[in-house]
Design a protein around this motif. Structure first.
Motif, short mmCIF file in Angstrom:
data_model
loop_
_atom_site.label_atom_id
_atom_site.label_comp_id
_atom_site.label_asym_id
_atom_site.label_seq_id
_atom_site.Cartn_x
_atom_site.Cartn_y
_atom_site.Cartn_z
N TYR A 41 40.50 35.79 43.44
CA TYR A 41 41.35 34.81 44.12
C TYR A 41 41.34 33.53 43.31
CZ TYR A 41 43.54 32.37 48.01
OH TYR A 41 44.42 31.68 48.79
N PRO A 42 42.46 32.83 43.21
CA PRO A 42 43.77 33.09 43.79
C PRO A 42 44.38 34.38 43.24
CG PRO A 42 43.78 31.03 42.51
CD PRO A 42 42.42 31.62 42.41
N PRO A 43 45.41 34.90 43.95
CA PRO A 43 46.02 36.17 43.55
C PRO A 43 46.35 36.21 42.05
CG PRO A 43 46.94 35.44 45.63
CD PRO A 43 46.08 34.31 45.12
N GLY A 44 45.92 37.32 41.42
CA GLY A 44 46.17 37.49 40.00
C GLY A 44 45.15 36.82 39.10
N GLN A 45 44.14 36.16 39.69
CA GLN A 45 43.12 35.45 38.92
C GLN A 45 41.73 35.83 39.44
OE1 GLN A 45 43.80 31.19 38.52
NE2 GLN A 45 45.94 31.50 39.09
N GLN A 46 40.72 35.40 38.70
CA GLN A 46 39.34 35.57 39.15
C GLN A 46 38.65 34.21 39.16
OE1 GLN A 46 37.27 38.45 36.75
NE2 GLN A 46 38.53 40.14 37.47
N THR A 47 37.82 34.01 40.16
CA THR A 47 36.98 32.83 40.23
C THR A 47 35.55 33.34 40.09
OG1 THR A 47 38.57 31.74 41.68
CG2 THR A 47 36.34 30.82 41.63
N VAL A 48 34.83 32.84 39.08
CA VAL A 48 33.52 33.38 38.74
C VAL A 48 32.44 32.33 38.96
CG1 VAL A 48 32.12 34.43 36.91
CG2 VAL A 48 34.58 34.90 37.02
N GLY A 49 31.44 32.68 39.74
CA GLY A 49 30.27 31.82 39.96
C GLY A 49 30.39 31.01 41.24
N ARG A 50 29.24 30.79 41.87
CA ARG A 50 29.19 30.06 43.14
C ARG A 50 29.79 28.66 43.03
NH1 ARG A 50 23.47 29.77 45.67
NH2 ARG A 50 23.92 31.88 46.32
N ALA A 51 29.51 27.95 41.94
CA ALA A 51 30.04 26.59 41.80
C ALA A 51 31.57 26.61 41.73
CB ALA A 51 29.45 25.92 40.57
N ALA A 52 32.13 27.55 40.99
CA ALA A 52 33.59 27.64 40.89
C ALA A 52 34.21 28.06 42.22
CB ALA A 52 33.97 28.62 39.78
N ILE A 53 33.52 28.95 42.95
CA ILE A 53 34.01 29.36 44.26
C ILE A 53 34.02 28.17 45.21
CG2 ILE A 53 33.42 30.79 46.27
CD1 ILE A 53 32.49 32.95 44.19
N LEU A 108 24.35 38.76 50.50
CA LEU A 108 25.32 37.86 49.87
C LEU A 108 26.39 38.69 49.18
CD1 LEU A 108 23.04 35.15 48.21
CD2 LEU A 108 24.38 34.93 50.32
N ARG A 109 27.58 38.10 49.07
CA ARG A 109 28.67 38.75 48.37
C ARG A 109 28.46 38.69 46.86
NH1 ARG A 109 33.98 36.77 51.88
NH2 ARG A 109 33.55 38.16 53.62
N VAL A 110 28.79 39.79 46.19
CA VAL A 110 28.71 39.89 44.74
C VAL A 110 30.13 39.97 44.16
CG1 VAL A 110 27.83 41.24 42.79
CG2 VAL A 110 26.52 41.12 44.91
N LEU A 111 30.94 40.83 44.77
CA LEU A 111 32.34 41.00 44.39
C LEU A 111 33.19 40.84 45.64
CD1 LEU A 111 31.94 44.22 42.22
CD2 LEU A 111 32.22 41.88 41.38
N ASP A 112 34.27 40.07 45.53
CA ASP A 112 35.12 39.82 46.69
C ASP A 112 36.57 40.00 46.30
OD1 ASP A 112 36.29 38.97 49.04
OD2 ASP A 112 35.53 36.92 48.92
N GLN A 113 37.22 40.95 46.95
CA GLN A 113 38.66 41.19 46.76
C GLN A 113 39.30 40.83 48.11
OE1 GLN A 113 40.36 42.78 43.87
NE2 GLN A 113 42.04 41.84 44.94
N PRO A 114 39.67 39.56 48.31
CA PRO A 114 40.16 39.15 49.62
C PRO A 114 41.58 39.59 49.94
CG PRO A 114 40.05 37.26 48.17
CD PRO A 114 39.48 38.42 47.42
#
Length: 121
Positions: A41-53, A108-114
């Motif tokens: 997320y956002p759609p078509g992208q990846q957000t990596v790491g707790r700080a970025a999330i 805790l979540r490791v991979l999330d495909q919302p």
């Protein structure tokens, strides 16, 4: 940082996510993820790491409507890993997460495909 409820079982993560999102608690949402988690997320992208999330949610939450709880599908558990999923109420695909048991027994979540979208023909 205040002490927040931890997920005692994988299914708790969905409820905690909705509660914290509706409270506009970006830090609390980020704490539902492992340090190096990946969110599609956002759609078509990846957000990596707790700080970025956390940063992503800080920007997004003020503009989002209230989240409604969604009934989870049965959780698949294998040792310290689990797959959680929910069908969105609007019927627009699915949501799925891989979660991991932590040393203290919480999850805790490791991979999330919302947002999975149905393929178009």
């Amino acid at each position: 940082m205040t002490e927040r409820e931890k997920a005692g079982k994988p299914e708790d993560l969905t409820r905690l996510f909705v509660e914290r999102a509706n409270a506009k608690d970006a830090e609390g949402l980020a704490l539902l993820y492992e340090e190096d988690a990946v969110m599609a997320y956002p759609p078509g992208q990846q957000t990596v790491g707790r700080a970025a999330i956390q940063k992503l949610w800080e920007g997004a939450l003020p503009h989002m409507p209230a989240f409604e709880p969604e009934e989870p599908l049965p959780t698949l558990v294998s040792g310290g890993l689990a797959l959680t999923s929910t069908p969105p109420k609007d019927g627009s695909g699915a949501r799925a997460q891989v979660v991991r048991r932590q040393p203290d027994g919480s999850w805790l979540r490791v991979l999330d495909q919302p947002e999975f979208q149905k393929p178009t023909d």
